[in-house]
Design a protein around this motif. Structure first.
Motif, short mmCIF file in Angstrom:
data_model
loop_
_atom_site.label_atom_id
_atom_site.label_comp_id
_atom_site.label_asym_id
_atom_site.label_seq_id
_atom_site.Cartn_x
_atom_site.Cartn_y
_atom_site.Cartn_z
N PRO A 1 -7.04 -6.25 -26.71
CA PRO A 1 -7.42 -5.45 -25.64
C PRO A 1 -6.15 -4.99 -25.11
O PRO A 1 -5.07 -5.16 -25.55
N PRO A 2 -6.08 -4.20 -23.92
CA PRO A 2 -4.81 -3.59 -23.26
C PRO A 2 -3.94 -4.78 -23.08
O PRO A 2 -4.55 -5.79 -22.68
N ARG A 3 -2.71 -4.50 -23.21
CA ARG A 3 -1.74 -5.61 -22.84
C ARG A 3 -1.83 -5.89 -21.37
O ARG A 3 -1.98 -4.88 -20.61
N ASP A 4 -1.49 -7.12 -21.28
CA ASP A 4 -1.48 -7.47 -19.68
C ASP A 4 -0.54 -6.35 -18.83
O ASP A 4 -0.68 -6.24 -17.46
N ALA A 5 0.60 -6.05 -19.40
CA ALA A 5 1.63 -5.14 -18.86
C ALA A 5 0.95 -4.01 -18.36
O ALA A 5 1.31 -3.01 -17.39
N ASP A 6 -0.22 -3.50 -18.99
CA ASP A 6 -1.16 -2.37 -18.67
C ASP A 6 -1.94 -2.69 -17.62
O ASP A 6 -2.63 -1.39 -17.15
N ARG A 7 -2.11 -3.52 -17.17
CA ARG A 7 -3.29 -4.15 -16.00
C ARG A 7 -2.40 -4.36 -14.71
O ARG A 7 -1.53 -4.95 -14.75
N PRO A 8 -3.19 -4.04 -13.60
CA PRO A 8 -2.40 -4.40 -12.45
C PRO A 8 -2.68 -5.94 -12.29
O PRO A 8 -3.77 -6.78 -12.89
N PRO A 9 -1.91 -6.59 -11.61
CA PRO A 9 -1.68 -8.15 -11.63
C PRO A 9 -3.05 -8.49 -10.81
O PRO A 9 -3.52 -7.96 -9.92
#
Length: 281
Positions: free
Chosen positions: A186-194
């Motif tokens: 899935p999308p990396r955590d860095a690509d998601r807002p906290p």
């Protein structure tokens, strides 16, 4: 498979037993528990709540700091975790309540607690509801101390970046899974807002009637060996998706073989200390 922040699965005996064994064999939860308990100013406490207390790792740290006459109430909605805790932690000052964190105020009197401590769990709850419940049961001047995983808070301690010398174990797990199972991560955590940044935390605490009195980004230092042990707990096992636990462990073993066991691993935490304001005349 439980979601990445491990909301589900805690009321399963396999997870409860594995988690408790990890906390006793490795220092991570003991260290974070002692850090939070110290910030709670518990030397003169009469009642302390261990919120989302699981099998009692944080309760142990609290019991070491409170007076002999004081009490600890450990609240968690996973009966399996508490069954393990009741078996292994028998201090008479400790009481167990099986209930969701959001229903805390249903089980404790208003303004009765000197402190509430929550280790490694607050982002798994309805934080606005939990903060309101905590405010209800804290006495004036009482402290609420909790931490948020760096990825969920959107913070990174400098040590996490400076210590890293190669791929993380999670990254290697994704690599092995892609090579051996055609896994698409899935999308990396860095690509998601906290999920729970400090701005949101402050707004919700303020709305509940609590005041932020301190924050700190801390670093938890461990090793690849400890990280592997943590990822062996079924609720934390990777990768996400349609894998059996045996498959995840095989992938983990292959990824771990690409590391050095004593190589450093650093986890960032945002620690928050809030307080119910003192009563005014």
């Amino acid at each position: 498979m439980a979601p990445q922040d491990a909301i589900l699965g805690w009321d399963e005996d396999s997870n409860a037993e594995a988690y408790d064994a990890f906390t006793r064999a490795h220092p991570m939860y003991d260290a974070t528990s002692r850090d939070l308990a110290r910030r709670g100013h518990l030397a003169n406490a009469s009642l302390v709540v261990d919120l989302c207390g699981g099998a009692g790792a944080t309760a142990r740290a609290i019991l070491d700091l409170i007076p002999a006459r004081a009490r600890v109430v450990s609240v968690d909605n996973a009966a399996a975790m508490q069954r393990v805790g009741r078996r292994t932690l028998t201090d008479a000052r400790l009481t167990w309540i099986t209930a969701p964190a959001e229903r805390l105020a249903d089980h404790l009197h208003a303004s009765s607690a000197d402190a509430v401590v929550c280790n490694s769990a607050i982002w798994k709850t309805d934080t606005a509801a939990v903060f309101a419940a905590v405010a209800h049961i804290l006495r004036p001047g009482g402290r609420f101390v909790f931490n948020i995983g760096g990825g969920f808070a959107g913070v990174r301690h400098p040590d996490e970046l400076s210590t890293r010398t190669g791929p993380t174990l999670n990254a290697l797990i994704r690599q092995v899974a892609a090579e051996t199972h055609g896994y698409t991560p899935p999308p990396r955590d860095a690509d998601r807002p906290p999920k729970l940044p400090m701005k949101t935390v402050t707004e919700q605490l303020t709305s509940a009637g609590l005041t932020v009195v301190g924050t700190e980004v801390t670093a938890q230092h461990s090793t690849m060996a400890e990280k592997k042990a943590w990822l062996s707990i079924p609720v934390f096992a990777r990768p996400e998706g349609d894998f059996t636990h045996a498959q995840r462990m095989h992938i983990l073993d292959a990824a771990y073989a690409m590391t050095t066991p004593d190589a450093p691993a650093v986890t960032s935490w945002l620690v928050v200390v809030a307080q119910r304001p003192e009563a005014t005349a």
